[in-house]
Design a protein around this motif. Sequence first.
Motif, mmCIF file in Angstrom:
data_model
loop_
_atom_site.group_PDB
_atom_site.id
_atom_site.type_symbol
_atom_site.label_atom_id
_atom_site.label_comp_id
_atom_site.label_asym_id
_atom_site.label_seq_id
_atom_site.Cartn_x
_atom_site.Cartn_y
_atom_site.Cartn_z
ATOM 1 N N TRP A 94 0.928 -8.969 14.358
ATOM 2 C CA TRP A 94 2.053 -8.304 13.722
ATOM 3 C C TRP A 94 2.446 -9.031 12.441
ATOM 4 C CZ3 TRP A 94 7.416 -7.259 16.484
ATOM 5 C CH2 TRP A 94 8.081 -6.254 15.784
ATOM 6 N N GLY A 95 2.435 -10.357 12.535
ATOM 7 C CA GLY A 95 2.771 -11.173 11.361
ATOM 8 C C GLY A 95 1.838 -10.873 10.198
ATOM 9 N N ILE A 96 0.529 -10.843 10.470
ATOM 10 C CA ILE A 96 -0.422 -10.569 9.386
ATOM 11 C C ILE A 96 -0.195 -9.160 8.850
ATOM 12 C CG2 ILE A 96 -2.835 -10.624 8.709
ATOM 13 C CD1 ILE A 96 -3.410 -12.037 11.359
ATOM 14 N N THR A 97 0.061 -8.231 9.758
ATOM 15 C CA THR A 97 0.276 -6.850 9.331
ATOM 16 C C THR A 97 1.472 -6.749 8.389
ATOM 17 O OG1 THR A 97 -0.585 -6.151 11.461
ATOM 18 C CG2 THR A 97 0.536 -4.494 10.155
ATOM 19 N N ILE A 98 2.565 -7.431 8.748
ATOM 20 C CA ILE A 98 3.756 -7.401 7.880
ATOM 21 C C ILE A 98 3.406 -7.983 6.510
ATOM 22 C CG2 ILE A 98 6.031 -8.428 7.533
ATOM 23 C CD1 ILE A 98 6.460 -8.138 10.553
ATOM 24 N N PHE A 99 2.621 -9.064 6.531
ATOM 25 C CA PHE A 99 2.205 -9.678 5.266
ATOM 26 C C PHE A 99 1.415 -8.675 4.416
ATOM 27 C CE2 PHE A 99 -1.025 -12.060 2.876
ATOM 28 C CZ PHE A 99 -0.190 -12.781 2.042
ATOM 29 N N VAL A 100 0.492 -7.964 5.061
ATOM 30 C CA VAL A 100 -0.320 -6.980 4.343
ATOM 31 C C VAL A 100 0.562 -5.858 3.796
ATOM 32 C CG1 VAL A 100 -2.145 -5.254 4.589
ATOM 33 C CG2 VAL A 100 -2.415 -7.482 5.629
ATOM 34 N N GLU A 101 1.531 -5.439 4.596
ATOM 35 C CA GLU A 101 2.435 -4.375 4.146
ATOM 36 C C GLU A 101 3.204 -4.801 2.896
ATOM 37 O OE1 GLU A 101 4.731 -3.747 7.655
ATOM 38 O OE2 GLU A 101 3.386 -2.197 8.441
ATOM 39 N N LYS A 102 3.716 -6.052 2.930
ATOM 40 C CA LYS A 102 4.487 -6.554 1.780
ATOM 41 C C LYS A 102 3.592 -6.616 0.546
ATOM 42 C CE LYS A 102 8.438 -7.552 3.815
ATOM 43 N NZ LYS A 102 9.305 -6.388 3.782
ATOM 44 N N LEU A 103 2.376 -7.132 0.773
ATOM 45 C CA LEU A 103 1.433 -7.272 -0.337
ATOM 46 C C LEU A 103 1.142 -5.906 -0.951
ATOM 47 C CD1 LEU A 103 -0.252 -9.684 -1.500
ATOM 48 C CD2 LEU A 103 -2.167 -8.735 -0.229
ATOM 49 N N THR A 104 0.961 -4.922 -0.100
ATOM 50 C CA THR A 104 0.695 -3.573 -0.591
ATOM 51 C C THR A 104 1.858 -3.065 -1.424
ATOM 52 O OG1 THR A 104 -0.327 -3.225 1.553
ATOM 53 C CG2 THR A 104 -0.189 -1.332 0.122
ATOM 54 N N ALA A 105 3.078 -3.334 -0.937
ATOM 55 C CA ALA A 105 4.255 -2.864 -1.664
ATOM 56 C C ALA A 105 4.278 -3.457 -3.069
ATOM 57 C CB ALA A 105 5.520 -3.259 -0.897
ATOM 58 N N VAL A 106 3.983 -4.759 -3.156
ATOM 59 C CA VAL A 106 3.984 -5.421 -4.464
ATOM 60 C C VAL A 106 2.900 -4.805 -5.361
ATOM 61 C CG1 VAL A 106 3.556 -7.601 -5.661
ATOM 62 C CG2 VAL A 106 4.892 -7.582 -3.559
ATOM 63 N N LEU A 107 1.698 -4.651 -4.807
ATOM 64 C CA LEU A 107 0.585 -4.080 -5.565
ATOM 65 C C LEU A 107 0.919 -2.684 -6.058
ATOM 66 C CD1 LEU A 107 -2.678 -5.042 -3.652
ATOM 67 C CD2 LEU A 107 -2.088 -5.562 -6.022
ATOM 68 N N GLU A 108 1.510 -1.909 -5.150
ATOM 69 C CA GLU A 108 1.862 -0.532 -5.502
ATOM 70 C C GLU A 108 2.777 -0.505 -6.719
ATOM 71 O OE1 GLU A 108 3.342 2.780 -2.654
ATOM 72 O OE2 GLU A 108 2.395 1.240 -1.418
ATOM 73 N N LYS A 109 3.766 -1.401 -6.689
ATOM 74 C CA LYS A 109 4.712 -1.463 -7.793
ATOM 75 C C LYS A 109 3.984 -1.749 -9.103
ATOM 76 C CE LYS A 109 9.447 -2.633 -6.693
ATOM 77 N NZ LYS A 109 10.259 -3.691 -6.112
ATOM 78 N N ARG A 110 3.087 -2.742 -9.044
ATOM 79 C CA ARG A 110 2.395 -3.146 -10.269
ATOM 80 C C ARG A 110 1.515 -2.013 -10.792
ATOM 81 N NH1 ARG A 110 -0.112 -8.979 -10.772
ATOM 82 N NH2 ARG A 110 -0.744 -7.943 -12.674
ATOM 83 N N ILE A 111 0.764 -1.393 -9.863
ATOM 84 C CA ILE A 111 -0.145 -0.349 -10.308
ATOM 85 C C ILE A 111 0.625 0.835 -10.869
ATOM 86 C CG2 ILE A 111 -1.804 1.367 -9.469
ATOM 87 C CD1 ILE A 111 -3.070 -0.715 -7.828
ATOM 88 N N ASN A 112 1.753 1.136 -10.255
ATOM 89 C CA ASN A 112 2.512 2.288 -10.723
ATOM 90 C C ASN A 112 3.239 2.010 -12.031
ATOM 91 O OD1 ASN A 112 1.804 4.250 -8.911
ATOM 92 N ND2 ASN A 112 3.153 3.396 -7.342
ATOM 93 N N LYS A 113 3.511 0.722 -12.290
ATOM 94 C CA LYS A 113 4.131 0.346 -13.556
ATOM 95 C C LYS A 113 3.200 0.765 -14.694
ATOM 96 C CE LYS A 113 6.688 -3.649 -13.599
ATOM 97 N NZ LYS A 113 6.626 -5.107 -13.447
ATOM 98 N N TYR A 114 1.938 0.505 -14.505
ATOM 99 C CA TYR A 114 0.879 0.841 -15.448
ATOM 100 C C TYR A 114 0.908 2.335 -15.739
ATOM 101 C CZ TYR A 114 -4.095 1.616 -16.630
ATOM 102 O OH TYR A 114 -5.270 1.997 -17.207
#
Lengths: 276, 228
Positions: free
Chosen positions: B202-222
């Motif tokens: 669960w811990g790793i999954t939460i980490f992956v979810e957070k990472l995705t959220a950050v990535l999503e923000k960056r990609i969408n900024k573009y």
Amino acid sequence: MKKLTAIAMIPLFVFALAACGTKNSSTNVSTSSGSSPAKVITVIAGTSPTFKNVTFIDTNNKLTGFDIELVREIFKRLPGYQVEFSQAEFKSLLLNLETKKIDFVVNQMEKNPERAQKYLFNKEPYAFWKTRVVVAKDNNSINSIDDLKGKKVITTATSASATLLENYNKEHNNAINIVYQNGAANDQVSQIASGRVDAEIYPDFLLPDQDPQGLLKPVGPILSRSDILYVFRKDDPDEQVLADKIDQVIKEMRADGSLAKLSQDWLKLDMTKPQV
Amino acid sequence: MTAFLKLLQALPTTLLITIISISIGFVIATIVALLRIYKVSVLTQIASAYVTFIRGTPMLMHLFLIYFGLPPIIDAIAKKFQLGFTSTSIPLIVFVCFSFSLTAGGYMSEVIRAGILAINRGQIEAAYSLGMTTAQALRRIVFPQALAVSLPNLSNSFIGIMHGTTLAFTLSITEILGQANIVASTNWKFFEAFIAAALLFWGITIFVEKLTAVLEKRINKYNRGGVA
């Protein structure tokens, strides 16, 4: 593969049936010539016919196997008794015994302290499970568990063999490199034969079933042994009498070699000796 | 708690299998998706067959097919060309990674295909009108946007494959759940060991979810203010 073994089994069946036939006639002669028309007690033996060559249904829909034929032979030698088999799921065998649906259990039952508290076992084991180190056939460098230091030994997590290895490692500073798996792949034989791992810890009784091609061999002294016995109801005088009589016949059969022969016929190995 | 610390020993194995499988799977998925979109003759049919096979059969079966099916082929090839090695010298983890890559590729190819299809065809035509080649149009215009669209689903695949790595214990690769089994078999505290494993996953999954959220923000900024 299945087909091949089935074909290989045919001569065995024929032989076993023939053996039964001759014995049948000989006992008939003895009963007709000898003793009295005393009342015959019918005893019901419970078994779960799912153990190939031990207690199973053969291609002719006949209940047979090492355990079954041994019981048939024992009762042939027991005047005043006859046996009938009742088939049930393994889980319900002991329950059926308690509820008097059957009189004793025939199913390679191992004696352990928990069972001995609840049930009566006869005293003379008719077979032994001897757990030993098992290596590839051409491996001559490993001859005991001590030779496994620094070697890879495969086991299933939570199995009896895993416990044995872990206990050894506790006493010997993690000398053995234990390779765990969950057992779903059934690839222990190929892993050992191919040299990915060096050995496993396995009961000799089950080895022919695990490794029908004979790629592996057991080596070294026995690491643990369990006695295989019949299970009876406790605190039941009739059961005690029966158990004692069965013990007598097993001793007889051990002495005259017919016990070993039966094992050899069915299992291709003599599983009736306590030693290797 | 001690169980938890022991489980951490297996964490690198789980992550290694996951990351390698997802990376190779991503490459396979992109190729398969493009083949299916551009309908390259024969290859399209092969790609479709691959996707339907992978999605139509369980992951454990892929693992078994690779593990039991590949060694004889490898041995035959090695023998023919006298390469001087046998399948036994290949670590089991390679079989696991290969099999999971194929699994991941099959599932992710549909995600990526959906992502590419979501980008309006007019954009490629616009790129052509500016003199770009197909490759340039794909690389510069379509992929960045398709990635943004696919990202939530890709992280889903990542998590799925990560949880799927528990099957690797079948081939005696000690990953987190396998380690939990081993720990439990020494002290018979199965429930505790499995709870510890669950928390770790669960811990790793939460980490992956957070990472995705950050990535999503960056990609969408573009992409912000763009046409997508």
